[in-house]
Write a protein that holds these residues in place. Structure first.
Motif, short mmCIF file in Angstrom:
data_model
loop_
_atom_site.label_atom_id
_atom_site.label_comp_id
_atom_site.label_asym_id
_atom_site.label_seq_id
_atom_site.Cartn_x
_atom_site.Cartn_y
_atom_site.Cartn_z
N ARG A 56 47.69 63.72 15.18
CA ARG A 56 46.39 63.42 14.57
C ARG A 56 45.55 62.55 15.51
O ARG A 56 46.06 61.68 16.20
N ASN A 60 40.74 65.12 14.59
CA ASN A 60 41.71 66.17 14.30
C ASN A 60 42.56 65.71 13.11
O ASN A 60 43.53 64.99 13.29
N LEU A 61 42.18 66.11 11.92
CA LEU A 61 42.83 65.66 10.70
C LEU A 61 44.12 66.44 10.44
O LEU A 61 44.35 67.49 11.02
N VAL A 62 44.94 65.92 9.53
CA VAL A 62 46.17 66.60 9.12
C VAL A 62 45.92 67.24 7.76
O VAL A 62 45.38 66.61 6.85
N THR A 92 47.52 70.57 11.96
CA THR A 92 46.29 70.03 12.54
C THR A 92 45.46 71.21 13.02
O THR A 92 45.90 72.35 12.99
#
Length: 105
Positions: A56, A60-62, A92
């Motif tokens: 992350r 760049n989110l999870v 991601t």
């Protein structure tokens, strides 16, 4: 229009034009939706939350991907209270792997 197919909910499974990997691209959220595009792994792949957190970044989110036997894959937000032992796949954003070097001659 008879026979026209609609893509409900913005869910779209396709392939990356650069690397050919299968992708899942959809709008996530109700009020402030974000367009998320992730590499779609096989259904039996183990992708734990703690491993995804290592990849992350602020941009760049999870995403959590629960899969059921009778429904389409649907991404969910993860947040600070997301359980670390969540049994679903955690992903991601898709990034194409680097291309192998090529020579001109």
């Amino acid at each position: 229009m008879a026979g026209a197919r609609r893509n409900r909910g913005g869910t779209g499974a396709s392939r990356c034009p650069g690397c050919g990997q299968p992708l899942l691209s959809q709008w996530v959220g109700d009020t402030a939706a974000i367009r998320a595009t992730v590499t779609l792994p096989p259904a039996d792949a183990r992708l734990p939350y703690t491993q995804a957190l290592k990849n992350r970044t602020p941009n760049n989110l999870v995403w959590c991907l629960p899969r059921g036997p009778h429904r389409a894959p649907r991404l969910r937000w993860t947040h600070g209270r997301h359980p670390p032992d969540c049994p679903h796949q955690h992903l991601t954003a898709h990034t194409c792997p680097p291309a192998p070097p090529t020579t001109l001659f």
